[in-house]
Design an enzyme around this catalytic site. Sequence first.
Site, PDB file in Angstrom:
ATOM      1  N   ALA A  66      -5.044   1.882 -68.801  1.00 59.00           N
ATOM      2  CA  ALA A  66      -4.068   3.092 -68.533  1.00 59.00           C
ATOM      3  C   ALA A  66      -4.501   3.924 -67.524  1.00 59.00           C
ATOM      4  O   ALA A  66      -5.785   4.015 -67.246  1.00 59.00           O
ATOM      5  CB  ALA A  66      -4.137   3.640 -70.008  1.00 59.00           C
ATOM      6  N   GLU A 135     -12.736   0.785 -73.581  1.00 59.94           N
ATOM      7  CA  GLU A 135     -12.303   2.325 -73.989  1.00 59.94           C
ATOM      8  C   GLU A 135     -13.679   3.213 -74.487  1.00 59.94           C
ATOM      9  O   GLU A 135     -13.510   4.336 -74.278  1.00 59.94           O
ATOM     10  CB  GLU A 135     -11.537   1.983 -74.893  1.00 59.94           C
TER      11      GLU A 135
HETATM   12  N1  CO8 Z   1      -6.915   4.965 -64.359  1.00 61.58           N
HETATM   13  C1  CO8 Z   1      -6.612   5.642 -63.011  1.00 61.58           C
HETATM   14  N2  CO8 Z   1      -7.114   5.251 -61.845  1.00 61.58           N
HETATM   15  C2  CO8 Z   1      -7.882   4.135 -61.827  1.00 61.58           C
HETATM   16  C3  CO8 Z   1      -8.191   3.319 -62.900  1.00 61.58           C
HETATM   17  C4  CO8 Z   1      -7.619   3.804 -64.137  1.00 61.58           C
HETATM   18  N3  CO8 Z   1      -7.814   3.184 -65.256  1.00 61.58           N
HETATM   19  N4  CO8 Z   1      -8.995   2.356 -62.491  1.00 61.58           N
HETATM   20  C5  CO8 Z   1      -9.150   2.265 -61.244  1.00 61.58           C
HETATM   21  N5  CO8 Z   1      -8.502   3.403 -60.671  1.00 61.58           N
HETATM   22  C6  CO8 Z   1      -8.420   4.075 -59.451  1.00 61.58           C
HETATM   23  C7  CO8 Z   1      -9.627   4.754 -58.830  1.00 61.58           C
HETATM   24  O1  CO8 Z   1      -9.812   6.084 -59.606  1.00 61.58           O
HETATM   25  C8  CO8 Z   1      -9.649   4.592 -57.395  1.00 61.58           C
HETATM   26  O2  CO8 Z   1      -8.790   5.510 -56.841  1.00 61.58           O
HETATM   27  P1  CO8 Z   1      -9.302   6.520 -55.826  1.00 61.58           P
HETATM   28  O3  CO8 Z   1      -9.630   5.683 -54.631  1.00 61.58           O
HETATM   29  O4  CO8 Z   1      -8.305   7.637 -55.614  1.00 61.58           O
HETATM   30  O5  CO8 Z   1     -10.452   7.325 -56.322  1.00 61.58           O
HETATM   31  C9  CO8 Z   1      -9.081   3.217 -57.236  1.00 61.58           C
HETATM   32  O6  CO8 Z   1      -8.063   2.969 -58.426  1.00 61.58           O
HETATM   33  C10 CO8 Z   1     -10.095   2.172 -56.688  1.00 61.58           C
HETATM   34  O7  CO8 Z   1     -10.927   1.984 -58.004  1.00 61.58           O
HETATM   35  P2  CO8 Z   1     -12.455   2.065 -57.797  1.00 61.58           P
HETATM   36  O8  CO8 Z   1     -12.977   2.742 -56.501  1.00 61.58           O
HETATM   37  O9  CO8 Z   1     -13.021   2.557 -58.942  1.00 61.58           O
HETATM   38  O10 CO8 Z   1     -12.736   0.585 -57.638  1.00 61.58           O
HETATM   39  P3  CO8 Z   1     -14.084  -0.300 -57.784  1.00 61.58           P
HETATM   40  O11 CO8 Z   1     -13.750  -1.639 -57.192  1.00 61.58           O
HETATM   41  O12 CO8 Z   1     -15.235   0.623 -57.351  1.00 61.58           O
HETATM   42  O13 CO8 Z   1     -14.211  -0.423 -59.425  1.00 61.58           O
HETATM   43  C11 CO8 Z   1     -13.342  -0.855 -61.616  1.00 61.58           C
HETATM   44  C12 CO8 Z   1     -13.344  -1.304 -60.132  1.00 61.58           C
HETATM   45  C13 CO8 Z   1     -14.549  -1.436 -62.307  1.00 61.58           C
HETATM   46  C14 CO8 Z   1     -12.111  -1.602 -62.256  1.00 61.58           C
HETATM   47  C15 CO8 Z   1     -13.125   0.582 -61.635  1.00 61.58           C
HETATM   48  O14 CO8 Z   1     -11.972   1.279 -61.070  1.00 61.58           O
HETATM   49  C16 CO8 Z   1     -12.958   1.091 -63.143  1.00 61.58           C
HETATM   50  O15 CO8 Z   1     -14.081   1.073 -63.945  1.00 61.58           O
HETATM   51  N6  CO8 Z   1     -11.800   1.469 -63.638  1.00 61.58           N
HETATM   52  C17 CO8 Z   1     -11.475   1.844 -65.069  1.00 61.58           C
HETATM   53  C18 CO8 Z   1     -11.567   0.790 -66.015  1.00 61.58           C
HETATM   54  C19 CO8 Z   1     -11.305   1.389 -67.469  1.00 61.58           C
HETATM   55  O16 CO8 Z   1     -12.173   2.112 -68.009  1.00 61.58           O
HETATM   56  N7  CO8 Z   1     -10.151   0.962 -67.918  1.00 61.58           N
HETATM   57  C20 CO8 Z   1      -9.668   1.280 -69.043  1.00 61.58           C
HETATM   58  C21 CO8 Z   1      -8.976   2.681 -69.154  1.00 61.58           C
HETATM   59  S1  CO8 Z   1      -8.587   3.653 -70.868  1.00 61.58           S
HETATM   60  C22 CO8 Z   1      -7.372   2.467 -71.380  1.00 61.58           C
HETATM   61  O17 CO8 Z   1      -6.836   1.544 -70.875  1.00 61.58           O
HETATM   62  C23 CO8 Z   1      -6.768   2.774 -72.808  1.00 61.58           C
HETATM   63  C24 CO8 Z   1      -5.482   2.190 -72.927  1.00 61.58           C
HETATM   64  C25 CO8 Z   1      -5.035   2.488 -74.341  1.00 61.58           C
HETATM   65  C26 CO8 Z   1      -4.303   3.780 -74.023  1.00 61.58           C
HETATM   66  C27 CO8 Z   1      -3.645   4.339 -75.203  1.00 61.58           C
HETATM   67  C28 CO8 Z   1      -3.081   5.748 -75.037  1.00 61.58           C
HETATM   68  C29 CO8 Z   1      -4.033   6.769 -74.941  1.00 61.58           C
END
Ligand code: CO8
Length: 256
Positions: A66, A135
């Site tokens: 998300a 999460e």
């Molecule tokens: N949300 C928003 N932006 C994101 C997300 C995300 N989940 N994941 C990546 N991005 C963005 C980054 O912010 C970045 O944007 P910017 O260049 O503007 O800073 C761009 O995508 C590229 O990401 P990274 O630079 O971080 O890329 P890396 O290769 O270094 O890392 C990862 C890749 C490991 C995937 C890393 O991006 C990461 O850890 N992302 C988050 C993963 C995560 O925690 N996901 C779970 C989210 S919570 C969720 O899904 C809850 C679901 C249930 C919700 C129910 C309602 C509340």
Amino acid sequence: MTYENLLVEVENKIAVVTLNRPQALNALNKGILDDLSSFFDDVKSNDDIRVIILTGAGEKSFAAGADIKEFASFNAEEGKQLAAKGQERVFNKIENCTKPVIAAVNGFALGGGLELAMSAHFRIASTNAKLGLPEVTLGLIPGYGGTQRLPKLIGKGRAMQAIMTADMFTAERAEQIGLVNEVVEQANLLARAKEIAGKITKNSSIAIGQAITAINSYDKPNGFDIEIASFGYLFEEDDFKEGTTAFVEKRKPNFK
Ligand code: CO8
């Protein structure tokens, strides 16, 4: 079928639906979720589509969860609403879609991204895929069905460990534990998904729809009753006549 945040290509009765926010690793913001909800409403009455393949734009990510930036400032009620509406409008709708939905996981499937893949009827993955529910690292738990669908797919103990540690499964490990059905090189992922979808399109779509409903009920108390009802219902359908006639006439069935 045009959507702001999805690319939809339809060919040979197969729709490839691509989450299209590669700059944010296809994170599921409101726009994507709204479009997915609309697509799965629209597809019901679209006779040109029999099978749906879900995938992500770019080579790095299916969906990285998300959109954290979008919900970071939400309060408890807003968070609850986000989860409830998302589950009803998207994730449950996909699971209950009577047209087969295959997730072609082409990279990161994290949080809501893995929950999306798990709401599909089955998953194949590319060798670079990484799947997990991180999460708890954000002070949350999965909110789009992850605590329910992950244990069903991989067992309670493994799901407990995966959610508590936030560790990611490699594609190879995901295949070993049944989270994905197959792993292929990324360059072949869509071709393989289309090959599987093509096989499905040759079979009776009405029977497949009933099979989805029955299989989705496998862990419900009335699962056997649903199977019996679906089985009986199909005897009235043209596909049953065509399938059995084709068998007797030693030819391939031609389902409408
Ligand atoms: N949300 C928003 N932006 C994101 C997300 C995300 N989940 N994941 C990546 N991005 C963005 C980054 O912010 C970045 O944007 P910017 O260049 O503007 O800073 C761009 O995508 C590229 O990401 P990274 O630079 O971080 O890329 P890396 O290769 O270094 O890392 C990862 C890749 C490991 C995937 C890393 O991006 C990461 O850890 N992302 C988050 C993963 C995560 O925690 N996901 C779970 C989210 S919570 C969720 O899904 C809850 C679901 C249930 C919700 C129910 C309602 C509340």
